[in-house]
Scaffold this active site. Structure first.
Site, PDB file in Angstrom:
ATOM      1  CB  SER A  65       3.841  -2.349   0.731  1.00 14.12           C
ATOM      2  OG  SER A  65       4.968  -2.561   1.549  1.00 14.12           O
ATOM      3  CE  LYS A  68       5.877   1.320   2.567  1.00 13.06           C
ATOM      4  NZ  LYS A  68       5.829  -0.147   2.415  1.00 13.06           N
ATOM      5  CB  SER A 125       7.317   0.042  -1.537  1.00 15.49           C
ATOM      6  OG  SER A 125       6.392  -0.430  -0.587  1.00 15.49           O
ATOM      7  CE  LYS A 236       3.763   1.341  -1.780  1.00 16.37           C
ATOM      8  NZ  LYS A 236       4.318   0.080  -2.345  1.00 16.37           N
TER       9      LYS A 236
END
Length: 407
Positions: A65, A68, A125, A236
């Site tokens: 993730s 992202k 997320s 993140k």
């Protein structure tokens, strides 16, 4: 007696040698990168892009993730261009709803403002939110992914290729590296620091409004560093069975912004602990020199222009990151300009540079630019100059005569 003196001298020399050895060992120990259990990592200073320490940072790995980060970067680019607005309503498609993994449980046909969708992506997320926004911007996730790869190429991310916008895929063709993740993280936080308005959220409620009614859903940050490391500002997390545990962590301490990326950590606890160790190490060995370049510059002489002089401006501030323990008060700034420049000159043309030196060695520079354009002089311009000069001399002569006559 002579032999005793020799023994004393020998013992003194041995003592000095031992002291130098111990000091050298201590220096190496202080400057050595911390021991971590993450196989791939990097620590980068944001304003300069300088790497403080790294290990296996170019190896291609599944990013999960932290993909992202690129999705957020493109969102903020589109916001800046005016093509989209935070108040825009984004509708969730059946495909976006079908995303598994981390999600915020958007329903098909449900609308949320883009601002809320960004929170869903940055805080929780949400894979469903990522796909919904990708479709809104580019028409489909596939077209959005093309934009992601184009951006990665423009940033020089040679070890990165995206297959989706959220990192859920296990495709071998979806990969990045610790260094590339740091590069796109740097691009995001330096160009769009407003992202921190979202990445610093620990917990916040949103409302789901569907034909079935209204319900409240709590977004909880996946970034535990927000509670574990006091200087954390984002950024993140990511994890899949293939990627293991990844994190791009940003922090700001005393105005110095660092990025620590860890990839393929064996477990969540190690991911956060290693990131904290790397950030702490980065701050312990680094000091920053900055010059905002607000001091005035001399006007530059122009040859053959409609104007004889042009004002100058710095291209921007200057930053230098030192990790060697130098005395930054020894940094000297030298302005390097030509005697004159020849028209035509365009606004923003480089005229000279401000050169920074440390202990006599050049460490960087900032361009000095023309504050406005100066066109090349034509025949009529020279005529105007001569006529203006004539009138000025005539006026001065009249003033002198009047002064002699006591007028």
């Amino acid at each position: 007696m002579q032999g005793k003196k020799k023994r004393i001298i020998v013992w003194l020399l041995m003592g000095i040698l031992l002291a130098e050895t111990v000091f050298s060992t201590m220096t190496i120990s202080v400057n050595a990168a911390p021991e971590v259990n993450t196989p791939s990592y990097i620590v980068m200073e944001a304003s300069t892009g300088q790497v403080i320490c790294e290990q296996d940072a170019d190896t291609r790995r599944s990013p999960a993730s932290i993909t992202k980060i690129m999705t957020l970067l493109l969102i903020f680019e589109h916001l800046k261009s005016g093509r989209i607005r935070l108040e825009d309503e984004v509708t969730t498609s059946a495909y976006a709803k079908s995303m598994g993994g981390s999600q915020v449980f958007l329903e098909e046909g449900e609308t949320q403002t883009l601002k809320t969708m960004i929170k869903c992506i940055a805080v929780a997320s949400g894979n469903d939110a990522s796909v919904a926004v990708a479709e809104y911007i580019a028409g489909s996730e596939g077209e959005f992914v093309k934009l992601m790869n184009e951006k990665a190429e423009s940033l020089g991310m040679q070890n990165t290729h995206f297959e989706d916008c959220c990192g859920l895929t296990d495709s071998d063709d979806h990969y990045s590296s610790a260094k590339d993740v740091a590069v796109m993280s740097r691009e995001l936080i330096t160009k769009y620091p407003e992202v921190f308005d979202y990445t610093t959220i620990w917990m916040e409620d949103i409302e789901h409004k569907t034909p079935q009614g209204t319900s409240t859903f709590t977004l909880s940050s996946t970034n535990k560093l927000l509670k574990q490391y006091e200087w954390t500002t984002g950024l993140k997390t990511g994890s899949t069975s293939k990627a293991l545990y990844c994190l791009s962590a940003t922090a700001n301490k005393d105005g110095m912004e660092l990025i620590a990326v860890v990839m393929a950590a064996p477990d969540p606890k190690t991911r956060f602990q290693d990131a904290m160790s790397l950030l702490s190490y980065g701050y312990s060995v680094s000091q920053m020199y900055t010059d905002d370049n607000k001091d005035p510059l001399p006007a530059q002489k122009v040859e053959g222009g409609v104007e004889d002089m042009v004002n100058l401006v710095y291209e921007g501030p200057y930053s230098y990151l030192d990790t060697a323990g130098n005395n930054l008060n020894e940094i000297e700034k030298e302005i390097s300009l030509p005697d004159s420049v020849t028209a035509p000159i365009a606004e923003g043309d480089a005229i000279g540079e401000a050169v920074y030196k440390l202990n006599g060695t050049r460490i960087g520079s900032v361009s000095i630019l023309a504050a406005k354009g100066v066109e090349k002089a034509q025949y009529k311009d020279y005529y105007k100059k001569v006529w203006s000069l004539y009138l000025m001399k005539k006026q001065n002569r009249s003033s002198q005569i009047a002064a002699k006559q006591g007028v």
